[in-house]
Structure formats: C-alpha cells, structure tokens
Motif scaffolding. Sequence first.
Motif, mmCIF file in Angstrom:
data_model
loop_
_atom_site.group_PDB
_atom_site.id
_atom_site.type_symbol
_atom_site.label_atom_id
_atom_site.label_comp_id
_atom_site.label_asym_id
_atom_site.label_seq_id
_atom_site.Cartn_x
_atom_site.Cartn_y
_atom_site.Cartn_z
ATOM 1 N N ARG A 116 -16.450 -13.506 -57.006
ATOM 2 C CA ARG A 116 -17.222 -12.380 -56.502
ATOM 3 C C ARG A 116 -16.527 -11.725 -55.325
ATOM 4 O O ARG A 116 -16.510 -10.488 -55.208
ATOM 5 C CB ARG A 116 -18.625 -12.860 -56.095
ATOM 6 C CG ARG A 116 -19.581 -11.703 -55.780
ATOM 7 C CD ARG A 116 -20.990 -12.172 -55.478
ATOM 8 N NE ARG A 116 -21.052 -12.922 -54.240
ATOM 9 C CZ ARG A 116 -21.177 -14.225 -54.164
ATOM 10 N NH1 ARG A 116 -21.240 -14.952 -55.267
ATOM 11 N NH2 ARG A 116 -21.239 -14.835 -53.003
ATOM 12 N N ALA A 117 -15.908 -12.526 -54.437
ATOM 13 C CA ALA A 117 -15.172 -11.962 -53.305
ATOM 14 C C ALA A 117 -13.950 -11.176 -53.779
ATOM 15 O O ALA A 117 -13.661 -10.094 -53.244
ATOM 16 C CB ALA A 117 -14.738 -13.085 -52.361
ATOM 17 N N GLU A 118 -13.243 -11.692 -54.786
ATOM 18 C CA GLU A 118 -12.090 -10.969 -55.324
ATOM 19 C C GLU A 118 -12.515 -9.670 -55.979
ATOM 20 O O GLU A 118 -11.829 -8.647 -55.850
ATOM 21 C CB GLU A 118 -11.349 -11.855 -56.328
ATOM 22 C CG GLU A 118 -10.649 -13.049 -55.694
ATOM 23 C CD GLU A 118 -9.996 -13.950 -56.735
ATOM 24 O OE1 GLU A 118 -10.276 -13.736 -57.938
ATOM 25 O OE2 GLU A 118 -9.232 -14.853 -56.344
ATOM 26 N N HIS A 119 -13.639 -9.696 -56.678
ATOM 27 C CA HIS A 119 -14.146 -8.473 -57.308
ATOM 28 C C HIS A 119 -14.527 -7.444 -56.253
ATOM 29 O O HIS A 119 -14.237 -6.241 -56.401
ATOM 30 C CB HIS A 119 -15.340 -8.812 -58.193
ATOM 31 C CG HIS A 119 -15.904 -7.626 -58.912
ATOM 32 N ND1 HIS A 119 -16.911 -6.838 -58.384
ATOM 33 C CD2 HIS A 119 -15.583 -7.083 -60.131
ATOM 34 C CE1 HIS A 119 -17.202 -5.869 -59.229
ATOM 35 N NE2 HIS A 119 -16.422 -5.997 -60.300
ATOM 36 N N THR A 120 -15.167 -7.896 -55.181
ATOM 37 C CA THR A 120 -15.546 -6.976 -54.099
ATOM 38 C C THR A 120 -14.314 -6.388 -53.426
ATOM 39 O O THR A 120 -14.258 -5.179 -53.139
ATOM 40 C CB THR A 120 -16.405 -7.713 -53.062
ATOM 41 O OG1 THR A 120 -17.561 -8.269 -53.712
ATOM 42 C CG2 THR A 120 -16.848 -6.767 -51.960
ATOM 43 N N LEU A 121 -13.309 -7.238 -53.167
ATOM 44 C CA LEU A 121 -12.084 -6.760 -52.541
ATOM 45 C C LEU A 121 -11.362 -5.759 -53.432
ATOM 46 O O LEU A 121 -10.862 -4.728 -52.951
ATOM 47 C CB LEU A 121 -11.171 -7.943 -52.226
ATOM 48 C CG LEU A 121 -9.835 -7.612 -51.534
ATOM 49 C CD1 LEU A 121 -10.094 -6.936 -50.194
ATOM 50 C CD2 LEU A 121 -9.009 -8.878 -51.358
ATOM 51 N N ALA A 122 -11.300 -6.030 -54.728
ATOM 52 C CA ALA A 122 -10.650 -5.097 -55.650
ATOM 53 C C ALA A 122 -11.390 -3.774 -55.699
ATOM 54 O O ALA A 122 -10.768 -2.699 -55.772
ATOM 55 C CB ALA A 122 -10.582 -5.721 -57.042
ATOM 56 N N SER A 123 -12.715 -3.815 -55.635
ATOM 57 C CA SER A 123 -13.508 -2.588 -55.644
ATOM 58 C C SER A 123 -13.261 -1.760 -54.388
ATOM 59 O O SER A 123 -13.127 -0.530 -54.451
ATOM 60 C CB SER A 123 -14.989 -2.932 -55.768
ATOM 61 O OG SER A 123 -15.792 -1.782 -55.726
ATOM 62 N N VAL A 124 -13.165 -2.444 -53.233
ATOM 63 C CA VAL A 124 -12.897 -1.735 -51.976
ATOM 64 C C VAL A 124 -11.511 -1.108 -52.005
ATOM 65 O O VAL A 124 -11.322 0.053 -51.596
ATOM 66 C CB VAL A 124 -13.040 -2.703 -50.785
ATOM 67 C CG1 VAL A 124 -12.557 -2.027 -49.498
ATOM 68 C CG2 VAL A 124 -14.482 -3.151 -50.637
ATOM 69 N N ASN A 125 -10.512 -1.848 -52.487
ATOM 70 C CA ASN A 125 -9.150 -1.312 -52.563
ATOM 71 C C ASN A 125 -9.082 -0.112 -53.492
ATOM 72 O O ASN A 125 -8.371 0.872 -53.218
ATOM 73 C CB ASN A 125 -8.193 -2.402 -53.045
ATOM 74 C CG ASN A 125 -7.993 -3.486 -52.002
ATOM 75 O OD1 ASN A 125 -8.168 -3.246 -50.805
ATOM 76 N ND2 ASN A 125 -7.622 -4.681 -52.442
ATOM 77 N N ARG A 126 -9.811 -0.185 -54.598
ATOM 78 C CA ARG A 126 -9.812 0.933 -55.540
ATOM 79 C C ARG A 126 -10.426 2.178 -54.905
ATOM 80 O O ARG A 126 -9.923 3.294 -55.087
ATOM 81 C CB ARG A 126 -10.587 0.543 -56.796
ATOM 82 C CG ARG A 126 -10.536 1.599 -57.888
ATOM 83 C CD ARG A 126 -11.119 1.095 -59.191
ATOM 84 N NE ARG A 126 -12.499 0.661 -59.043
ATOM 85 C CZ ARG A 126 -12.892 -0.600 -59.050
ATOM 86 N NH1 ARG A 126 -11.980 -1.572 -59.150
ATOM 87 N NH2 ARG A 126 -14.162 -0.920 -58.918
ATOM 88 N N LYS A 127 -11.479 1.997 -54.125
ATOM 89 C CA LYS A 127 -12.102 3.136 -53.467
ATOM 90 C C LYS A 127 -11.181 3.726 -52.404
ATOM 91 O O LYS A 127 -11.125 4.955 -52.226
ATOM 92 C CB LYS A 127 -13.434 2.716 -52.849
ATOM 93 C CG LYS A 127 -14.508 2.391 -53.875
ATOM 94 C CD LYS A 127 -15.813 1.989 -53.194
ATOM 95 C CE LYS A 127 -16.885 1.681 -54.233
ATOM 96 N NZ LYS A 127 -18.167 1.256 -53.593
ATOM 97 N N LEU A 128 -10.451 2.850 -51.698
ATOM 98 C CA LEU A 128 -9.506 3.351 -50.690
ATOM 99 C C LEU A 128 -8.391 4.153 -51.317
ATOM 100 O O LEU A 128 -7.966 5.210 -50.803
ATOM 101 C CB LEU A 128 -8.945 2.176 -49.890
ATOM 102 C CG LEU A 128 -9.910 1.455 -48.949
ATOM 103 C CD1 LEU A 128 -9.239 0.248 -48.307
ATOM 104 C CD2 LEU A 128 -10.412 2.419 -47.873
ATOM 105 N N ILE A 129 -7.883 3.681 -52.456
ATOM 106 C CA ILE A 129 -6.817 4.402 -53.154
ATOM 107 C C ILE A 129 -7.320 5.751 -53.648
ATOM 108 O O ILE A 129 -6.618 6.778 -53.531
ATOM 109 C CB ILE A 129 -6.286 3.558 -54.328
ATOM 110 C CG1 ILE A 129 -5.586 2.306 -53.776
ATOM 111 C CG2 ILE A 129 -5.329 4.362 -55.196
ATOM 112 C CD1 ILE A 129 -5.153 1.338 -54.868
ATOM 113 N N GLU A 130 -8.548 5.762 -54.190
ATOM 114 C CA GLU A 130 -9.120 7.023 -54.660
ATOM 115 C C GLU A 130 -9.337 7.988 -53.497
ATOM 116 O O GLU A 130 -9.156 9.218 -53.642
ATOM 117 C CB GLU A 130 -10.431 6.750 -55.383
ATOM 118 C CG GLU A 130 -10.258 6.008 -56.692
ATOM 119 C CD GLU A 130 -11.591 5.665 -57.334
ATOM 120 O OE1 GLU A 130 -12.637 5.939 -56.691
ATOM 121 O OE2 GLU A 130 -11.595 5.141 -58.475
#
Length: 318
Positions: free
Chosen positions: A301-315
């Motif tokens: 769940r932490a990895e999924h949250t981190l990946a989601s945050v990184n994706r939003k930052l890139i966008e």
Amino acid sequence: MSSIDTGQLSRTANLSSPFHIATLACLVAMMSYLSARLGTTVVLRPHLDWPLWPGNILLVCVLLLTPRRTWPISIAAALATFALYDLHIGISIRSIIFFQFSDAAEVLTAALGLAYCFGGVPHLDSVKALAKYSFFAVLLAPFAGACFSGLATYGEYWKSWPIAFLAQALGYLTLMPAILGWVSKRPEWANASLSRHLEAVALLVGLLVLGYFSFVSPSTIVVPVLTIVPLLLWAALRFGTTGVSSLTIAVAFLAIWGAVHGRGPFVGPDSARNVPSIQVFLLFLAAPFMVLAVVVEERKRAEHTLASVNRKLIEAQE
C-alpha cells in the motif's frame, strides 16, 4: 480508516422490517446450531475438551456485518440455540448457565471493542490494525469468556481455563479474519484473473495433500512444519491475511481431526495434554505469518501511494 463502511452494509442488509429481522434471527439460530454440531465433532475424549469453538466467532462476524440495533436479536437467538443444544446433549443446567455468561461476555467484548476501534468491520492491512484487533479479539474477549467458562467445570477451573481461552483465541486469530476477509474482498476475487484462482486452488490442494500425510494418515512420517511453513509463506506473500487465516483453518481441521481419531503427532499417552498442544502449535504457527502478511500488505500500500504521488508530480511538471 481500516474498516468497511458499516452504513453501506446496513443499507444493503435492509434489516428494518420485522420480516427481515425475523429472517436474520432464524439464520443466526440455524448458523449457531450448525456451529455447535461442528464443535462437538472435534471434541477430544475422554476429557471432552474443545480445541476450537466456532460458535461465538461466527456470531461476532454477524454482529459486525449487521446494524447495531439488530444485535440484541442476533445474540438472543444464538445464546438460546446454544443453550437448547447443550441441554439436548446432556450438559447440566449449572454448566449451561455459566456457558451463557461466558458466551455473552466474550461476544460483547469482541464486537463492541472491534466496532469502537475500527468503526465497522476490521480490515487488517497494517501492523497497528492487527495490534488493535489482537488486543480486543485475540486477548481480551477470550479472557472474558474463559473466566466464566472455567466455572462450568467442577473443581477443575485452572485446568479448563487455559483450554477455553486458547480455543477462542485460536478462532479469533484464524477463523474470523478468513470470514471477514472473504466478505470484504469479494469484489476483488470476483474480478481476479484465472491464473490467480488457479494459484489459490493449487495452494489449497497442496496444503490438504501434505497436511493429510502430516496429521491424518495412519502412518504419519512427514514432519508437519517442514510441509506447512513454505505454503503459509506463499500464502502470506501472495494472498495476505485472508490467505494465511484460510490455510491455518485447514491445518487446524486436519490436526484436530487426526487427534480425534487417534492419529497424527498430537496423540500421546497423556490425553489431557493433547488439546493444549494442538492449540499452542496452531497459534504459534498462525501468528508470525499473520504479522508477515500484514507487513507485506502495508508495504504494498505504501509503494502504491508513493507511485501515485510520483505520477501526479510528473503530470504536474508536464
């Protein structure tokens, strides 16, 4: 929040009319009767000790999945069924009374404690959630129940108390997470791929085959831990707490069934120690893999949250 939306469950159940409430009471009574019959099939003689008692665990699951206004009806239906069944099999009135106090104390402690901590059905997806669940369901509720259950025996309070405590603690550690996990993850399993289902079937079949030769076969030559630990590790890494608890239930059934029929590693000259031996073995088998499964789920769940945050930052940068 580590729980399922209780309001949604209440609306789905639609337990507002007298007909639905009466139907719930009948279903609870039927479930309680079947669980009592199942419990008496795994009694180890000659001391008539229950290694695992599923009745109260199933009742608490029902309470957590239904609106709180229906709790008195469900509890009354279950306790009345337990009392009538105990009377039918010849248990004394005195023992039945103490069993009633024991069941009520245990069920209310578990249901109210879990409802207070989780706001609904507990979802064991973090170490903190598992710790809170273990305190109320695995420790406090069995302790409250065993204090009254031990009084049902005649002059053997300190002998029956640990067996009663471990019987309920084992059920709350294995049976309840499996039931609530299957209920809460029903949409996930319905949409799972064919390979996922085949993997689960292969895991269960492998456990049943190896468990048979470890606990039930007349010529038990396989050391149980050598066969079961790798499968529980597989379940913890791939299927979380629901997988671990489900496999532990299968192991418990095989171990108890073998002991009832005089087979397996838990049959010895001192029959009074057979039940605690099974209970301690299953508890120490399930506990570490439940913790491992929770840690794995929490990390995912932490990895999924981190990946989601990184994706939003890139966008946002684009």
